[in-house]
Design a protein around this motif. Structure first.
Motif, PDB file in Angstrom:
ATOM      1  N   GLU A  97      45.229  47.706  30.610  1.00 50.47           N
ATOM      2  CA  GLU A  97      44.743  48.861  31.563  1.00 50.47           C
ATOM      3  C   GLU A  97      44.358  48.252  32.889  1.00 50.47           C
ATOM      4  N   LEU A  98      43.854  47.014  32.783  1.00 49.69           N
ATOM      5  CA  LEU A  98      43.483  46.630  34.376  1.00 49.69           C
ATOM      6  C   LEU A  98      44.407  45.579  34.981  1.00 49.69           C
ATOM      7  N   GLY A  99      45.856  45.459  34.057  1.00 46.43           N
ATOM      8  CA  GLY A  99      46.884  44.621  34.712  1.00 46.43           C
ATOM      9  C   GLY A  99      46.712  43.360  34.812  1.00 46.43           C
ATOM     10  N   PHE A 100      45.706  42.642  33.738  1.00 42.97           N
ATOM     11  CA  PHE A 100      45.042  41.128  34.186  1.00 42.97           C
ATOM     12  C   PHE A 100      46.077  40.428  33.090  1.00 42.97           C
ATOM     13  N   LYS A 101      47.219  40.951  32.387  1.00 45.55           N
ATOM     14  CA  LYS A 101      47.959  40.008  31.430  1.00 45.55           C
ATOM     15  C   LYS A 101      48.722  38.892  31.973  1.00 45.55           C
ATOM     16  N   ASP A 102      49.147  39.184  33.370  1.00 46.64           N
ATOM     17  CA  ASP A 102      49.600  37.973  33.930  1.00 46.64           C
ATOM     18  C   ASP A 102      48.631  37.079  34.768  1.00 46.64           C
ATOM     19  N   SER A 103      47.325  37.628  34.652  1.00 45.23           N
ATOM     20  CA  SER A 103      46.279  36.678  35.305  1.00 45.23           C
ATOM     21  C   SER A 103      45.769  35.493  34.182  1.00 45.23           C
ATOM     22  N   ILE A 104      46.159  35.585  33.028  1.00 44.75           N
ATOM     23  CA  ILE A 104      45.664  34.754  32.005  1.00 44.75           C
ATOM     24  C   ILE A 104      46.136  33.479  32.200  1.00 44.75           C
ATOM     25  N   PRO A 105      47.314  33.061  32.240  1.00 43.04           N
ATOM     26  CA  PRO A 105      47.858  31.611  32.334  1.00 43.04           C
ATOM     27  C   PRO A 105      47.460  31.107  33.623  1.00 43.04           C
ATOM     28  N   ARG A 106      46.692  29.769  33.224  1.00 45.28           N
ATOM     29  CA  ARG A 106      45.995  28.817  34.256  1.00 45.28           C
ATOM     30  C   ARG A 106      46.482  27.520  34.211  1.00 45.28           C
ATOM     31  N   ARG A 107      46.415  26.908  35.085  1.00 46.57           N
ATOM     32  CA  ARG A 107      46.555  25.431  35.490  1.00 46.57           C
ATOM     33  C   ARG A 107      45.706  24.751  36.642  1.00 46.57           C
ATOM     34  N   SER A 119      36.804  20.285  38.402  1.00 43.85           N
ATOM     35  CA  SER A 119      38.170  20.617  38.389  1.00 43.85           C
ATOM     36  C   SER A 119      38.380  22.044  39.028  1.00 43.85           C
ATOM     37  N   LEU A 120      39.340  22.193  40.090  1.00 40.64           N
ATOM     38  CA  LEU A 120      39.602  23.450  40.698  1.00 40.64           C
ATOM     39  C   LEU A 120      40.813  24.079  39.933  1.00 40.64           C
ATOM     40  N   ILE A 121      40.667  25.244  39.291  1.00 45.24           N
ATOM     41  CA  ILE A 121      41.797  25.924  38.470  1.00 45.24           C
ATOM     42  C   ILE A 121      42.443  26.955  39.356  1.00 45.24           C
ATOM     43  N   ALA A 122      43.688  26.870  39.109  1.00 43.15           N
ATOM     44  CA  ALA A 122      44.586  27.979  39.793  1.00 43.15           C
ATOM     45  C   ALA A 122      45.275  28.829  38.728  1.00 43.15           C
ATOM     46  N   PRO A 123      45.992  29.961  39.406  1.00 48.59           N
ATOM     47  CA  PRO A 123      46.835  30.905  38.485  1.00 48.59           C
ATOM     48  C   PRO A 123      48.025  30.189  38.361  1.00 48.59           C
ATOM     49  N   ILE A 124      48.954  30.459  37.299  1.00 49.96           N
ATOM     50  CA  ILE A 124      50.159  30.228  37.061  1.00 49.96           C
ATOM     51  C   ILE A 124      51.126  31.345  38.049  1.00 49.96           C
ATOM     52  N   ASN A 125      50.662  32.364  37.731  1.00 50.33           N
ATOM     53  CA  ASN A 125      51.349  33.433  38.450  1.00 50.33           C
ATOM     54  C   ASN A 125      50.697  34.032  39.628  1.00 50.33           C
ATOM     55  N   ASP A 149      50.988  36.029  42.012  1.00 50.70           N
ATOM     56  CA  ASP A 149      50.977  37.548  42.374  1.00 50.70           C
ATOM     57  C   ASP A 149      50.265  38.557  41.375  1.00 50.70           C
ATOM     58  N   ALA A 150      49.629  37.782  40.189  1.00 54.71           N
ATOM     59  CA  ALA A 150      48.932  38.590  39.461  1.00 54.71           C
ATOM     60  C   ALA A 150      47.448  38.828  40.170  1.00 54.71           C
ATOM     61  N   PRO A 151      46.803  40.134  39.835  1.00 57.19           N
ATOM     62  CA  PRO A 151      45.529  40.368  40.274  1.00 57.19           C
ATOM     63  C   PRO A 151      44.408  39.522  39.731  1.00 57.19           C
ATOM     64  N   SER A 152      43.347  39.521  40.677  1.00 57.70           N
ATOM     65  CA  SER A 152      42.257  38.758  40.371  1.00 57.70           C
ATOM     66  C   SER A 152      41.497  39.157  39.284  1.00 57.70           C
ATOM     67  N   MET A 153      41.082  38.661  38.049  1.00 57.69           N
ATOM     68  CA  MET A 153      40.118  39.221  37.163  1.00 57.69           C
ATOM     69  C   MET A 153      38.609  38.796  37.229  1.00 57.69           C
ATOM     70  N   PHE A 154      38.481  38.245  38.392  1.00 53.45           N
ATOM     71  CA  PHE A 154      37.189  37.445  38.783  1.00 53.45           C
ATOM     72  C   PHE A 154      36.484  38.440  39.602  1.00 53.45           C
ATOM     73  N   LYS A 155      35.281  38.318  40.049  1.00 55.16           N
ATOM     74  CA  LYS A 155      34.162  39.154  40.675  1.00 55.16           C
ATOM     75  C   LYS A 155      34.622  38.872  42.273  1.00 55.16           C
ATOM     76  N   TRP A 156      35.536  37.732  42.610  1.00 58.13           N
ATOM     77  CA  TRP A 156      35.665  37.589  44.013  1.00 58.13           C
ATOM     78  C   TRP A 156      37.180  37.974  43.779  1.00 58.13           C
ATOM     79  N   SER A 181      39.328  29.456  39.999  1.00 61.00           N
ATOM     80  CA  SER A 181      38.004  29.262  39.349  1.00 61.00           C
ATOM     81  C   SER A 181      37.577  27.770  39.268  1.00 61.00           C
ATOM     82  N   TRP A 182      36.663  27.335  38.298  1.00 64.00           N
ATOM     83  CA  TRP A 182      36.450  25.854  38.555  1.00 64.00           C
ATOM     84  C   TRP A 182      35.996  25.583  37.123  1.00 64.00           C
ATOM     85  N   ALA A 183      35.747  24.514  36.731  1.00 62.64           N
ATOM     86  CA  ALA A 183      35.209  24.037  35.475  1.00 62.64           C
ATOM     87  C   ALA A 183      34.587  22.701  35.666  1.00 62.64           C
TER      88      ALA A 183
END
Length: 659
Positions: A272-282, A362-368, A370-377, A382-384
């Motif tokens: 619903e929120l369009g976040f499916k492409d936001s999940i893969p990370r690197r 470590s700093l984490i980036a999206p694979i996609n 152009d995906a929308p951000s599912m974070f509060k910013w 993101s980071w870990a």
């Protein structure tokens, strides 16, 4: 009343007896010899033991008393008043009496003329299930109290989650609890339909119907799981805590926990929120970052940044010729460093002190992209931190073992964390008076220093910790507190130990990666408390960390800084949550599979699905890559200090940046 459950209410039975005597009409209560007709010891005893007995009409929740019957007209008035008064009282216990018979049915008296008079008394016989002892009453009272607590602390959703885990055979020994959980679930549904005014009576009724096993559910092993799920503990963690109670010591959960229904609801929300492409990370790389989000970049990596042309404008005119000129080391606040020193810096190196071992990030980036951000910013980064936490893992382990970490001074040691190490290491502290805290005398009366975690036999696969803590420094004696580690029993482990000392909001880390021989003492550090209540530290193990590598880097060396930036939640116009500053280091490689996000990063729309998002994050971990932005990070809410070597035009100096 016989067919119902019986209880006691909180009225004074002696007062009830006196009330009864006072309200009786004189015509039926005349003086008989010295006392009134009804004033007899047998009836008084009956009142004392039974007058406050009540039953509950389970349809209307009205109380039923012994005096709510249809009495002889002469007693109608007093019985009615007794009935109304007792009904106004609160239930305090179940009704139990230690004998079957209450009161005395009658007795006979032979008069002087030879005639016999029969005197009738208050009397009844109890059903067998109401015969019992004080201990039975106390048990029933506890059962009712725990039932209410279980009902208030365990949510219907947590029970449904546990039942689904059981149905998919995902909960160790879960089938043993299936029937109990189904009955407790019915109870949770039923309680929703009960008016608040009737809840107290409802709990008394249900505590008897459900019995101890179900009523005391929160105190059972499965109750631990249900309460933690209800209070938002991540599902994997809650299940692990449950399994630590019921499973064998070496039981290990092979995969993350989440239920089908939870996954279905979360998947629908993500779609619903369009976040499916936001999940893969690197892992993030230099080319991902815009120059606008960077505080500093070394000139050898600057061309890799987006819009690097504008960054070169900032550096234009600087020369590469530099003289080695070390100024006296000084402390500079982080804001002054960023605003006044960093703009003219050409190269920065960070001294990798072992104290920074918990700060790898470590700093984490999206694979996609152009995906929308599912974070509060509004960006996709993101980071870990190391071990997927930003706090000391040793500190968390001490807390998990029952040690107190919310203290003014803490000394913790850790071993058996790399390979099977059966050694019995002991934490020691020698106080200014010469008193020594260790396993044989675990607490100091003068300072309240306390060895509150002590391990004798390490368990294979479980990191061993010990902890000495000083809760309140106002109770401590000014002077030197010498911390050391003793090998009480050598059993073959040769990896040494790690240690932490924490005070004033800062953690100091130590390592001794060598064999500790039988009866050998290793001095770790001395903490000095002055007359003004200030702590200072002298370390004896600074050089030992040089033998340790972390994320490809050696401790006690200066490491080139490739990039300095704030955490993504403060890039651009964002200012959300805690602010971090990252020093990304050359050749720093995180070899762990890190979490792509943490629930506190996610938008509020996903918080209703936090358990699934937690589980999803654990299975969508970032894959290993040698090309990444990793280094040392600091939360600006925690005290720390980092030593930097800064090179700018014709100047090279070493400074301590205070976080």
């Amino acid at each position: 009343m016989v067919s119902r459950k019986l209880f006691r209410v909180d009225c004074d039975t002696d007062e009830l007896w006196q009330f009864f005597l006072d309200k009786l009409p004189n015509q039926i209560n005349p003086i008989y010899r010295e006392n009134r007709v009804h004033d007899c010891s047998s009836c008084r005893s009956f009142f004392r033991h039974a007058a406050n007995m009540v039953a509950i009409d389970e349809d209307t929740y009205e109380l039923i008393t012994l005096f709510g019957c249809e009495p002889h007209k002469d007693y109608e008035g007093v019985f009615k008043e007794l009935d109304e008064y007792i009904k106004s009282c609160k239930i305090t216990d179940v009704f139990k009496h230690d004998t079957k018979k209450l009161g005395h049915k009658y007795d006979r008296e032979q008069l002087e003329d030879g005639s016999v008079v029969r005197h009738n008394h208050f009397y009844l016989e109890l059903p067998r299930n109401h015969v019992g002892y004080r201990s039975d009453v106390a048990e029933a009272r506890t059962t009712r109290e725990v039932l209410q607590a279980s009902t208030e602390e365990i949510s219907l959703d947590s029970v449904d989650t546990a039942l689904e885990l059981i149905s998919t055979n995902s909960l160790y020994r879960g089938n043993e609890w299936k029937d109990v959980l189904e009955k407790f679930r019915d109870h949770l549904v039923e309680v929703e339909s009960v008016d608040e005014d009737n809840l107290d009576k409802f709990y008394w009724i249900k505590s008897i119907e459900l019995g101890q096993l179900i009523s005391r559910l929160k105190n059972k092993s499965i109750g631990t799981l249900l309460v933690e799920i209800s209070f938002g503990v991540p599902l994997d963690e809650a299940v692990s805590n449950y399994e630590r109670i019921v499973a064998p010591t070496n039981y290990k959960r092979p995969k993350a926990i989440f239920t089908k229904s939870m996954l279905k609801r979360a998947e629908e929300k993500i779609d619903e929120l369009g976040f499916k492409d936001s999940i893969p990370r690197r892992f993030a790389v230099m080319g991902d970052l815009s120059v606008r989000d960077v505080l500093f970049a070394n000139r050898d990596v600057t061309p890799q940044l987006q819009e690097s042309e504008s960054f070169f404008d900032k550096l234009r005119g600087l020369t590469t010729s530099r003289a080695r000129n070390f100024d006296k080391v000084q402390d500079i606040p982080i804001n002054d460093f960023i605003e006044n020193i960093l703009p003219s810096a050409q190269e920065v190196e960070l001294y990798l002190n072992y104290d920074l071992g918990n700060n790898f990030v470590s700093l984490i980036a999206p694979i996609n992209k152009d995906a929308p951000s599912m974070f509060k910013w509004d960006n996709l980064f993101s980071w870990a931190y190391k071990n997927n936490i930003a706090d000391s893992l040793m500190k968390q382990r001490v807390k998990a073992m029952g040690g107190d970490v919310d203290v003014d001074l803490r000394f913790s040691i850790q071993w058996n964390d790399q390979e099977w190490d059966k050694n019995d290491l002991d934490a020691h502290c020698t106080e200014p008076t010469g008193f020594e805290i260790y396993y044989s005398q675990m607490r100091s009366k003068k300072t309240d220093g306390w060895l509150d975690v002590d391990i004798i036999h390490p368990v294979e696969g479980e990191t061993s910790v010990e902890n000495i803590r000083y809760k309140d420094k106002s109770r401590m004696i000014p002077g030197d507190y010498k911390f050391r580690v003793h090998q009480y029993t050598y059993r073959g482990g040769d990896r040494g130990f790690k240690a932490e000392i924490e005070f004033d909001g800062r953690i100091y880390n130590f390592a001794y990666p060598f064999q500790v021989r039988q009866d050998e003492y290793i001095d770790v550090a001395t903490v000095t408390l002055d007359e003004n209540g200030n702590f200072t530290l002298k370390s004896y193990l600074d050089n030992q960390a040089s033998n340790i590598k972390e994320w490809g880097l050696s401790y006690n060396t200066f490491v080139p800084v490739s990039l300095i930036c704030y955490s993504p939640n403060y890039w651009g116009d964002n200012a959300i949550g805690n602010k971090h500053v990252f020093f990304m280091l050359k050749d720093c490689v995180n070899e762990d599979r890190v979490n792509p996000w943490f629930n506190e990063f996610l938008v509020e729309e996903l918080m209703d699905h936090k358990r699934v998002m937690e589980a999803l994050g654990s299975i969508a971990k970032v894959e290993n890559s040698p090309n990444q932005l990793s280094g040392i990070g600091f939360s600006l809410t925690q005290r720390n200090k980092v030593t930097l070597k800064v090179k700018s035009e014709n100047i090279e100096r070493v400074i301590n940046v205070v976080i």
